[in-house]
Enzyme design. Sequence first.
Site, mmCIF file in Angstrom:
data_model
loop_
_atom_site.group_PDB
_atom_site.id
_atom_site.type_symbol
_atom_site.label_atom_id
_atom_site.label_comp_id
_atom_site.label_asym_id
_atom_site.label_seq_id
_atom_site.Cartn_x
_atom_site.Cartn_y
_atom_site.Cartn_z
ATOM 1 N N ASP A 99 -75.496 20.702 -20.533
ATOM 2 C CA ASP A 99 -76.824 21.270 -20.276
ATOM 3 C C ASP A 99 -76.797 22.751 -20.641
ATOM 4 O O ASP A 99 -76.021 23.531 -20.086
ATOM 5 C CB ASP A 99 -77.191 21.080 -18.800
ATOM 6 C CG ASP A 99 -78.545 21.668 -18.471
ATOM 7 O OD1 ASP A 99 -79.486 21.464 -19.254
ATOM 8 O OD2 ASP A 99 -78.668 22.353 -17.427
ATOM 9 N N ASN A 107 -86.550 30.038 -25.180
ATOM 10 C CA ASN A 107 -87.830 29.603 -25.756
ATOM 11 C C ASN A 107 -88.914 30.647 -25.543
ATOM 12 O O ASN A 107 -89.685 30.966 -26.451
ATOM 13 C CB ASN A 107 -88.262 28.283 -25.117
ATOM 14 C CG ASN A 107 -87.917 27.078 -25.977
ATOM 15 O OD1 ASN A 107 -87.718 27.204 -27.180
ATOM 16 N ND2 ASN A 107 -87.847 25.916 -25.377
ATOM 17 N N ASP A 116 -85.856 25.161 -31.101
ATOM 18 C CA ASP A 116 -85.536 23.937 -31.850
ATOM 19 C C ASP A 116 -84.326 24.149 -32.758
ATOM 20 O O ASP A 116 -83.466 23.280 -32.884
ATOM 21 C CB ASP A 116 -86.733 23.505 -32.695
ATOM 22 C CG ASP A 116 -87.867 22.945 -31.850
ATOM 23 O OD1 ASP A 116 -87.631 22.659 -30.659
ATOM 24 O OD2 ASP A 116 -88.991 22.801 -32.376
ATOM 25 N N ASP A 142 -82.935 19.983 -23.201
ATOM 26 C CA ASP A 142 -81.807 20.835 -23.599
ATOM 27 C C ASP A 142 -80.479 20.240 -23.131
ATOM 28 O O ASP A 142 -79.507 20.957 -22.937
ATOM 29 C CB ASP A 142 -81.981 22.249 -23.033
ATOM 30 C CG ASP A 142 -82.054 22.262 -21.514
ATOM 31 O OD1 ASP A 142 -82.257 21.189 -20.916
ATOM 32 O OD2 ASP A 142 -81.893 23.352 -20.921
#
Length: 211
Positions: A99, A107, A116, A142
Amino acid sequence: MKYRGRVVAVCVVILFNILRYGYYNIYLGYLFEDSFFVLTGIFLLVAWIGGKQYDVAKFYAEKDPLTNAYNRRTIDKVFKKQISVYKNKGKKIAVVLIDLDDFKDINDRFGHQTGDELLRHVAELIMSNAKREDYVVRWGGDEFVHVILDLKENTLKDYVGNLKSTLSNLNMESVDAVSASIGIAIYPDDGETFEKLIQKADTSMYEMKKA
């Protein structure tokens, strides 16, 4: 992307034309004109195109379109097959849940396009460290899962250290480092189904986050 659909389609066309040629030319004695071979070439082209469409559909049914890692639906099916092979061989399988830490902040700070790109980059890093028979899965936004088949002793300690070191030295324009929380479960020690193993790995990961 594999070529199975294209290969099967072309082989069917070749077999059909061999049988057709043998029946009409050898058995019945008919002579074929040049148009026979022209049509055979067209049939092969159509078979290749149709087979490619099958390969593309199968690829995107199994893979995450952003990262090219496997998707959740695929790994559940594949894992059951692997267990049936490993069950009586005394071999172990590791389920590693990865993770990315603070991915939302990345982001928000750099934009979703950078986010991305980071996911694609991380997936490539994990896959580059995986054995050919392993499975790397995009588990969530993620989160990734690396299923390590035929786990060897002391593999995981080196694996975790190498992964964390690689992530802390990213070669990206906007993001040069990222950390990850990692949870691990071992088959059959921690469970005999993928669901139980992923739950164990998830618990292990959150204990690491708290620490």
